[in-house]
Design an enzyme around this catalytic site. Structure first.
Site, PDB file in Angstrom:
ATOM      1  N   SER A  55       0.862  -1.178   0.000  1.00  0.00           N
ATOM      2  CA  SER A  55       0.000   0.000   0.000  1.00  0.00           C
ATOM      3  C   SER A  55       0.894   1.222   0.000  1.00  0.00           C
ATOM      4  CB  SER A  55      -0.907   0.048   1.233  1.00  0.00           C
ATOM      5  OG  SER A  55      -1.928  -0.911   1.141  1.00  0.00           O
ATOM      6  N   GLU A  62      -1.175  18.634  -6.491  1.00  0.00           N
ATOM      7  CA  GLU A  62      -2.532  18.656  -7.025  1.00  0.00           C
ATOM      8  C   GLU A  62      -3.479  17.714  -6.281  1.00  0.00           C
ATOM      9  OE1 GLU A  62       0.615  19.775  -9.845  1.00  0.00           O
ATOM     10  OE2 GLU A  62       0.286  17.957  -8.668  1.00  0.00           O
ATOM     11  N   SER A  63      -3.030  16.907  -5.335  1.00  0.00           N
ATOM     12  CA  SER A  63      -3.809  16.041  -4.447  1.00  0.00           C
ATOM     13  C   SER A  63      -3.050  14.757  -4.138  1.00  0.00           C
ATOM     14  CB  SER A  63      -5.215  15.754  -4.963  1.00  0.00           C
ATOM     15  OG  SER A  63      -6.003  15.297  -3.879  1.00  0.00           O
ATOM     16  N   HIS A  68      -3.141   0.093  -3.626  1.00  0.00           N
ATOM     17  CA  HIS A  68      -3.192  -1.071  -2.741  1.00  0.00           C
ATOM     18  C   HIS A  68      -3.102  -2.286  -3.658  1.00  0.00           C
ATOM     19  CE1 HIS A  68      -4.451   1.670   0.397  1.00  0.00           C
ATOM     20  NE2 HIS A  68      -5.334   2.140  -0.464  1.00  0.00           N
ATOM     21  N   CYS A  83      -6.509  18.025  -8.786  1.00  0.00           N
ATOM     22  CA  CYS A  83      -7.230  19.285  -8.916  1.00  0.00           C
ATOM     23  C   CYS A  83      -6.779  19.989 -10.188  1.00  0.00           C
ATOM     24  CB  CYS A  83      -6.950  20.173  -7.713  1.00  0.00           C
ATOM     25  SG  CYS A  83      -7.479  19.443  -6.156  1.00  0.00           S
TER      26      CYS A  83
END
Length: 128
Positions: A55, A62-63, A68, A83
């Site tokens: 993970s 931008e985020s 996983h 974004c």
């Protein structure tokens, strides 16, 4: 854009076991996918589980990009939340498919932060 961002939920099936069970390789592949998309990496954190699975998240300006893996099933779940309109999510997904050896990919994309304010929405305040 009439939304603050895009959230891509991708499922990669029939992936190469050795690749998606190697946390260092998965991290390298995810970081390269960020670069190919045009996003800017801030920090990454990845963890290998015992006996298998990885993970991790790459925080980007931008985020984020997150993954996983379930090597025992040849499966990876990937989230790409960005974004603005400048990030090429498809370039990232194409690269991930190739590097994970996936034979089948399912992708859902949704707009996030759909706000009807009567003005253009910007992912960052104007001037910052």
């Amino acid at each position: 854009m009439n939304a603050l961002g895009k959230h891509v939920i991708a499922e990669f099936y029939e992936c190469d076991y050795e690749t998606i069970n190697n946390h260092e390789l998965v991290e390298d592949i995810m970081l390269k996918s960020v670069d190919l998309s045009g996003a800017t990496t801030i920090k990454s954190v990845f963890h290998r589980f015992s006996p298998y699975g990885v993970s991790g998240v790459v925080v980007v300006s931008e985020s984020h990009f997150a993954i996983h893996t379930w090597p025992e099933y040849g499966y990876c779940a990937v989230d790409v939340f960005t974004c603005g309109d400048l990030i090429d999510n498809q370039a990232a997904l194409d690269y991930l498919k190739e590097k994970f050896g996936s034979k089948n990919v399912s992708v859902v994309e949704m707009k996030r932060g759909v706000l009807n304010l009567g003005v253009d929405l910007h992912h960052k305040p104007v001037g910052n």
